[in-house]
Design a protein around this motif. Structure first.
Motif, PDB file in Angstrom:
ATOM      1  N   ILE A 281       0.849  -1.200   0.000  1.00 54.46           N
ATOM      2  CA  ILE A 281       0.000   0.000   0.000  1.00 54.46           C
ATOM      3  C   ILE A 281       0.881   1.244   0.000  1.00 54.46           C
ATOM      4  N   THR A 282       0.460   2.265  -0.737  1.00 56.00           N
ATOM      5  CA  THR A 282       1.188   3.532  -0.765  1.00 56.00           C
ATOM      6  C   THR A 282       0.457   4.580   0.081  1.00 56.00           C
ATOM      7  N   ILE A 283       1.113   5.681   0.322  1.00 52.15           N
ATOM      8  CA  ILE A 283       0.482   6.792   1.040  1.00 52.15           C
ATOM      9  C   ILE A 283      -0.722   7.300   0.256  1.00 52.15           C
ATOM     10  N   ASP A 284      -0.602   7.357  -1.069  1.00 46.13           N
ATOM     11  CA  ASP A 284      -1.719   7.810  -1.900  1.00 46.13           C
ATOM     12  C   ASP A 284      -2.920   6.877  -1.769  1.00 46.13           C
ATOM     13  N   ASP A 285      -2.667   5.561  -1.683  1.00 44.69           N
ATOM     14  CA  ASP A 285      -3.754   4.594  -1.488  1.00 44.69           C
ATOM     15  C   ASP A 285      -4.468   4.869  -0.165  1.00 44.69           C
ATOM     16  N   CYS A 286      -3.694   5.099   0.887  1.00 47.72           N
ATOM     17  CA  CYS A 286      -4.268   5.374   2.206  1.00 47.72           C
ATOM     18  C   CYS A 286      -5.094   6.655   2.193  1.00 47.72           C
ATOM     19  N   GLN A 287      -4.586   7.676   1.525  1.00 50.20           N
ATOM     20  CA  GLN A 287      -5.299   8.948   1.446  1.00 50.20           C
ATOM     21  C   GLN A 287      -6.620   8.784   0.699  1.00 50.20           C
ATOM     22  N   LEU A 288      -6.590   8.049  -0.401  1.00 57.08           N
ATOM     23  CA  LEU A 288      -7.789   7.796  -1.200  1.00 57.08           C
ATOM     24  C   LEU A 288      -8.873   7.123  -0.360  1.00 57.08           C
ATOM     25  N   VAL A 289      -8.503   6.058   0.332  1.00 55.32           N
ATOM     26  CA  VAL A 289      -9.463   5.327   1.159  1.00 55.32           C
ATOM     27  C   VAL A 289      -9.920   6.185   2.331  1.00 55.32           C
ATOM     28  N   SER A 290      -9.002   6.911   2.943  1.00 57.25           N
ATOM     29  CA  SER A 290      -9.338   7.769   4.075  1.00 57.25           C
ATOM     30  C   SER A 290     -10.383   8.814   3.684  1.00 57.25           C
ATOM     31  N   GLU A 291     -10.190   9.461   2.542  1.00 58.93           N
ATOM     32  CA  GLU A 291     -11.139  10.493   2.103  1.00 58.93           C
ATOM     33  C   GLU A 291     -12.519   9.906   1.822  1.00 58.93           C
ATOM     34  N   GLU A 292     -12.555   8.783   1.102  1.00 55.65           N
ATOM     35  CA  GLU A 292     -13.859   8.181   0.776  1.00 55.65           C
ATOM     36  C   GLU A 292     -14.554   7.640   2.021  1.00 55.65           C
ATOM     37  N   LEU A 293     -13.794   6.993   2.900  1.00 53.19           N
ATOM     38  CA  LEU A 293     -14.389   6.461   4.123  1.00 53.19           C
ATOM     39  C   LEU A 293     -14.860   7.590   5.028  1.00 53.19           C
ATOM     40  N   SER A 294     -14.065   8.647   5.130  1.00 53.38           N
ATOM     41  CA  SER A 294     -14.442   9.793   5.953  1.00 53.38           C
ATOM     42  C   SER A 294     -15.774  10.386   5.492  1.00 53.38           C
ATOM     43  N   ASN A 295     -15.954  10.499   4.177  1.00 58.12           N
ATOM     44  CA  ASN A 295     -17.220  11.014   3.643  1.00 58.12           C
ATOM     45  C   ASN A 295     -18.385  10.113   4.032  1.00 58.12           C
ATOM     46  N   LYS A 296     -18.199   8.797   3.910  1.00 55.36           N
ATOM     47  CA  LYS A 296     -19.263   7.848   4.287  1.00 55.36           C
ATOM     48  C   LYS A 296     -19.562   7.914   5.787  1.00 55.36           C
ATOM     49  N   LEU A 297     -18.505   8.023   6.593  1.00 53.66           N
ATOM     50  CA  LEU A 297     -18.696   8.098   8.043  1.00 53.66           C
ATOM     51  C   LEU A 297     -19.445   9.372   8.442  1.00 53.66           C
ATOM     52  N   ASP A 298     -19.173  10.465   7.727  1.00 52.80           N
ATOM     53  CA  ASP A 298     -19.883  11.716   8.008  1.00 52.80           C
ATOM     54  C   ASP A 298     -21.377  11.584   7.732  1.00 52.80           C
ATOM     55  N   ILE A 299     -21.718  10.844   6.692  1.00 51.37           N
ATOM     56  CA  ILE A 299     -23.125  10.662   6.319  1.00 51.37           C
ATOM     57  C   ILE A 299     -23.824   9.692   7.277  1.00 51.37           C
ATOM     58  N   VAL A 300     -23.231   8.536   7.497  1.00 48.56           N
ATOM     59  CA  VAL A 300     -23.846   7.488   8.318  1.00 48.56           C
ATOM     60  C   VAL A 300     -23.736   7.796   9.816  1.00 48.56           C
ATOM     61  N   ASP A 301     -22.629   8.402  10.214  1.00 44.34           N
ATOM     62  CA  ASP A 301     -22.365   8.826  11.585  1.00 44.34           C
ATOM     63  C   ASP A 301     -22.558   7.709  12.628  1.00 44.34           C
ATOM     64  N   PRO A 302     -21.800   6.585  12.487  1.00 50.91           N
ATOM     65  CA  PRO A 302     -21.969   5.468  13.418  1.00 50.91           C
ATOM     66  C   PRO A 302     -21.280   5.654  14.774  1.00 50.91           C
TER      67      PRO A 302
END
Length: 151
Positions: free
Chosen positions: A47-68
């Motif tokens: 995994i690269t730093i860019d891969d981590c950033q990509l997943v972090s941004e998309e997951l963060s958006n989903k977490l903001d919406i679902v707010d678990p």
């Protein structure tokens, strides 16, 4: 598995599938006064730093919406590192033939840590080669399995 970890797993899996990444582990824990949600990902070749950033941004958006998670926390998405734990069936298949450290709950062969070449993970046991000898370790006695670091 806590409800939060299970829900985060449901949210992150489609993201990882889209990019061909594997989920290694999810941790949700309190350290000091802060809570941390850690998502460990991997892919063949690493995994690269860019891969981590990509997943972090998309997951963060989903977490903001679902707010678990009803309170503040820090989200970290990272590689499991060189001494990564082997958690699921894919991990054991991918790392067959590699050197692993097996940490045990109870002494086995007069020790609580064995190091050997990973041969096979079965439903009820883990098979490793230790000094040219096949050793079968009961799964219920295994605390953790990690890739061994050679110096």
């Amino acid at each position: 598995m806590s409800k939060i970890v299970k829900r985060v797993e449901e949210l992150v899996k489609p993201i990882l599938e889209k990019y061909g990444f594997d989920l290694v582990d999810i941790e949700f824990k309190k350290e000091g006064k802060s809570y941390f949600l850690r998502v460990y990902i991997d892919k063949p070749g690493g995994i690269t730093i860019d891969d981590c950033q990509l997943v972090s941004e998309e997951l963060s958006n989903k977490l903001d919406i679902v707010d678990p998670i009803p309170f503040s926390y820090y989200l970290e998405v990272s590689s499991p590192g060189v001494d990564r734990p082997l958690v699921n069936e894919k991990d054991f298949i991918r790392n067959k033939g590699r050197l692993v450290d097996v940490f045990l709950k109870q002494p086995f062969m007069k020790t609580t840590k064995l190091t050997g070449e990973l041969v096979e993970k079965r439903e009820d046991s883990l098979i490793i080669m230790v000094d040219g000898e096949s050793v079968s370790i009961p799964v219920e006695n295994i605390k953790k399995v990690k890739l061994a670091i050679k110096f």
